[in-house]
Design an enzyme around this catalytic site. Structure first.
Site: not given
Ligand SMILES: NC(=O)c1ccc[n+]([C@@H]2O[C@H](COP(=O)([O-])OP(=O)(O)OC[C@H]3O[C@@H](n4cnc5c(N)ncnc54)[C@H](O)[C@@H]3O)[C@@H](O)[C@H]2O)c1
Length: 268
Positions: A18-19, A39, A66-67, A93, A162
């Protein structure tokens, strides 16, 4: 648009369900690239891949990953190579945000954000570069593209972790560029400001919950009025051209750069 601009590029994109990840995947494939959409939500990633394959030109596969796990990064790289024969570009990303004021940060908040945004980027870069090095030299550079943020260069009081994670993405871009140049791998990135995606829609709610904003939508309005030079927030379509430029041969002589696509926020 040139339907052959990215022909011959086999691209792994993390967080592509998405996104911005999904929009970039579609845009790359429209220009001839083959894309592997990694993803944690494989069903949504598969829907994006199906749309790409129905449309023609570049092909797409979706993989569950799962990154934050090294073995998932290695498997996603292997799936890209199995499907398309090689990997030439990695776009890292996947990311998330969970705002906290500085004194409210706890270990869970720190680990969640740092693992997905920074540790996972390092893992993805390393596993992708390992495969690129094994493939051996190619005429044009291999490319790694990292997604940073306005938070890669600005201290924002509501999202310290973040910011820390995204300053880390900038450091990985600089260090990776220097370390991987001998293998003909360039490392660049781009840094959005406010992009209307599910991530920002959740952030908008969370900012009310932690008491930084009084009502939904206020964060968009305040940033537009006080921070942005171009007086509107952005959408994934505003970002995709820069991502495609970094994936294409037009950026072959660039490395170690983080391009801001933030409506001018970074100069305010
Ligand atoms: N939206 C913005 O305003 C904005 C601004 C600057 C930077 N960014 C960055 O851009 C990138 C994309 O953001 P977006 O707004 O499109 O977000 P999004 O939430 O719309 O999409 C993120 C994707 O990452 C996936 N993901 C999350 N954790 C994962 C994990 N552990 N393993 C695999 N996949 C995982 C999600 O399932 C989702 O599909 C992120 O790195 C984000 O930090 C976003």
């Amino acid at each position: 648009m040139d339907p052959n601009r990215l022909k011959g590029k086999n691209i792994l994109i993390t967080g592509a369900a998405r996104g911005m990840g999904a929009t970039n995947a579609e845009h790359f494939a429209e220009q001839g690239a083959n894309v592997c959409l990694g993803d944690i939500d494989p069903d949504e990633a598969q829907k994006v891949a199906d749309r790409i394959n129905e449309r023609g030109n570049g092909k797409a596969i979706a993989v569950k990953m799962d990154v934050t796990k090294r073995e998932d990064n290695a498997a996603a790289v292997a799936a890209t190579v199995d499907a398309f024969g090689s990997i030439n570009v990695g776009l890292f990303n996947a990311g998330l945000n969970k705002p906290r004021f500085f004194m409210d940060i706890d270990e869970d908040n720190w680990d969640l954000i740092m693992d997905v945004n920074t540790k996972a980027m390092w893992l993805g870069m390393q596993e992708t570069a390992r495969q690129m090095i094994a493939q051996g030299p190619q005429e044009r550079p291999y490319k790694i593209i990292n997604v940073g943020s306005i938070a890669s260069r600005k201290p924002l009081i509501d999202v310290t972790v973040y910011c820390t994670s995204k300053y880390g993405c900038l450091a990985l871009t600089h260090c990776g560029a220097v370390a991987l140049a001998e293998h003909n791998i360039t490392v660049n990135g781009y840094a959005p400001g406010v992009v209307v995606t599910p991530l920002w829609e959740q952030l908008d709610k969370d900012l009310v919950e932690i008491g930084f904003k009084e009502r939904a939508g206020q964060a968009y309005e305040d940033i537009t009025e006080n921070e942005l030079v171009i007086k509107r927030v952005s959408y994934p379509d505003d970002i995709k051209g820069t991502a495609a430029f970094l994936a294409s041969n037009d950026s072959d002589y660039m490395t170690g750069q983080m391009l801001h696509i933030d409506g001018g926020w970074c100069i305010q």
